[in-house]
Scaffold this motif. Sequence first.
Motif, PDB file in Angstrom:
ATOM      1  N   UNK A   2       0.835  -1.190   0.000  1.00 22.92           N
ATOM      2  CA  UNK A   2       0.000   0.000   0.000  1.00 22.92           C
ATOM      3  C   UNK A   2       0.878   1.252   0.000  1.00 22.92           C
ATOM      4  N   UNK A   3       0.461   2.251  -0.751  1.00 25.12           N
ATOM      5  CA  UNK A   3       1.200   3.507  -0.766  1.00 25.12           C
ATOM      6  C   UNK A   3       0.476   4.545   0.083  1.00 25.12           C
ATOM      7  N   UNK A   4      -0.688   4.935  -0.331  1.00 24.12           N
ATOM      8  CA  UNK A   4      -1.483   5.875   0.472  1.00 24.12           C
ATOM      9  C   UNK A   4      -2.928   5.833   0.019  1.00 24.12           C
ATOM     10  N   UNK A   5      -3.823   6.541   0.754  1.00 23.48           N
ATOM     11  CA  UNK A   5      -5.228   6.515   0.365  1.00 23.48           C
ATOM     12  C   UNK A   5      -6.063   7.503   1.146  1.00 23.48           C
ATOM     13  N   UNK A   6      -6.349   8.644   0.547  1.00 21.08           N
ATOM     14  CA  UNK A   6      -7.136   9.659   1.259  1.00 21.08           C
ATOM     15  C   UNK A   6      -8.631   9.617   0.919  1.00 21.08           C
TER      16      UNK A   6
ATOM     17  N   UNK B 273       6.787  -1.055   9.524  1.00 19.14           N
ATOM     18  CA  UNK B 273       6.639  -0.983   8.065  1.00 19.14           C
ATOM     19  C   UNK B 273       7.954  -1.276   7.332  1.00 19.14           C
ATOM     20  N   UNK B 274       8.811  -2.090   7.973  1.00 19.09           N
ATOM     21  CA  UNK B 274      10.152  -2.302   7.408  1.00 19.09           C
ATOM     22  C   UNK B 274      10.119  -2.920   5.998  1.00 19.09           C
ATOM     23  N   UNK B 275       9.025  -3.634   5.666  1.00 18.77           N
ATOM     24  CA  UNK B 275       8.971  -4.295   4.355  1.00 18.77           C
ATOM     25  C   UNK B 275       8.282  -3.448   3.287  1.00 18.77           C
ATOM     26  N   UNK B 276       7.864  -2.224   3.637  1.00  9.96           N
ATOM     27  CA  UNK B 276       7.160  -1.387   2.666  1.00  9.96           C
ATOM     28  C   UNK B 276       7.942  -0.089   2.430  1.00  9.96           C
TER      29      UNK B 276
END
Length: 613
Positions: A53-57, A109-112
Amino acid sequence: MSKEQAQINIENKKNISSHQTELKKKEELIPLRHTAEHVLHRAIQELYPQTLKVMGPAIEDGFYMDFDLDYKITPEDFPKIEAKMQEIIDADLPVEGREVSYEEAQRIFKDNPYKLDTINEIVERGEKATVYTLGNEGDPHYDLDLCAGPHVSSTGKIKAFKLLSVAGAYYKGSEKNKMLQRIYGTAFPSREELDKHLEKLEEAKKRDHRKLGKDLEIFSFAEEIGPGLPLWLPKGTIIKDELEKWGKETEEKWGYQRVSTPFLSKRKLFEISKHIPYFEDEMYHVQVPGENEEEYFIKPMNCPFHHMIFKNKTRSYRELPLRLAEYGTVARYENAGALNGILRPRLFVQNDAHVYCTEEQAVEVFVEIINLHRYYYDTLGLKGYYIVLALRDPEKKDKYHGNEEMWKKSEMLSKGAMDRAGIEYEVVNEGAAHYGPKMDFKIKSAIGNEYGISTNQIDLFMPQQFDLKYIDKNGNEKYVIVQHRAPLGSSERFVGFLLEHFAGALPVWLSPVQAEIIPIGEKHLEYAKKVVEQLKDSNIRVEVDSRSETMQAKIRDAQNQKIPYMLIVGDREAEKGLVSVRLRTGETHNGIVLNEVVDKIANKYLTKALDLW
Ligand SMILES: [Zn+2]
Ligand SMILES: [Zn+2]
């Protein structure tokens, strides 16, 4: 205040308050929609575990989510994703937030890599890091995401949602970065509200000006010419010309003088107007042949040219207010992502004028300009308009020219003018022009989309930049005040708006073909030609459908072209000098005397009537 002004004031108040209610409603929906986005994230993660996932507003009408996944999601996948989302909603998971240390966030979130990038930005800005959980650890749908909120208290609060579309989106919006996937969706507190919204989206699709522009042959673009540079087709040119003719006739009545200025100029002019350096990135640069030639730029605005006309001679107070008008073509290099058919092109012609007046005349001139707007909007039957006074963003005062005193004065004049006109308006602390406060006229289309079509500005800055002065009664030199106005905006944007508003069924005077003659059989062609002649004598734009199609097919095609009048001629009509009229509304009037119909159409054309019969 006159009766008429009082009425307009009530309308304005209503429009502003309905606008504010809508804004408030949308704001209240943010937590719900943001939570729906988390549910989407969880569903995607469960169905496609490799998802990053990147982001989502939450956005104005819903939400979206950007993510990185090798598998390309299509709308065919939506039912499966929606079913999974419904499972998560039915589980009614609590949504809870907590602050975490930067180190903990980095560990979680070390894997993202995208989340790590976001965490670095949070650290740089010195903000707090917060995470939100869906459910409790161990729940089958347990989820954790980096997020600042706000959310509703549990997923069960989402009573209705729908995924709408999927598209590509560059990471951080830059073409230099990786292309991600973006799913758009929306959510509402009730099924009813969702259905209403989906209906509106459906209607908006039908009214999309780009679709209508193609179907009705109004405008097009060519790759060989370039993006944002519209071609007006014959039918579109009729609409554009009718609007511009109206603008010119009206301005003549209202005391404007027409001018005509070059579409390019040396750098010097734009340095005085401060377009350079402030707008240089948005200006087309012209390469002049030969060496040691000066640089030229295509004009992004007409104002500096009109100022030079004002300066052409010494001006006396007796000449003021001086109103200079021009349908001037301007070019602005808009971002490729911002382009939208003719609603936002890179080249357009403005219904532009500048009014030069004394300080004492400023309010009166402004009221006159508001009344001009009203005249245009009323003629077109546009009801849902209101005015926004856009002031400087107090946080970013350095973005604007001119000193404090100048801004105070132009603000005072603008407000004073609107109070005198008895106009209710909304004040916002952003969006002013770089040289003064701006009054934006917001108009609503029939389906409730809001457009900023035209603006009006009281400008004290440019007169100083350009040294625009007049000689007053006592022989003293004084600065004029300039008012920038363009009630019909740009012809491109205005036509784009009208197409959506009228769903392509433009008023008679703007319809490219006003009457379609439909002969029932070949033997009626001769009488059809006589009907055409008579309509043409009254300057009505007419076409005859002489194809060997059935009458029904001809009616259907004329209907699809939104032609206001279909005149059907057969034996009886030819024999008695009649026509049978079918309006695009479906209404019919059979066996009417030809002369009567011609007069009726001519009259609707002449009076710019909105009705057909
Ligand atoms: Zn969130
Ligand atoms: Zn201007």
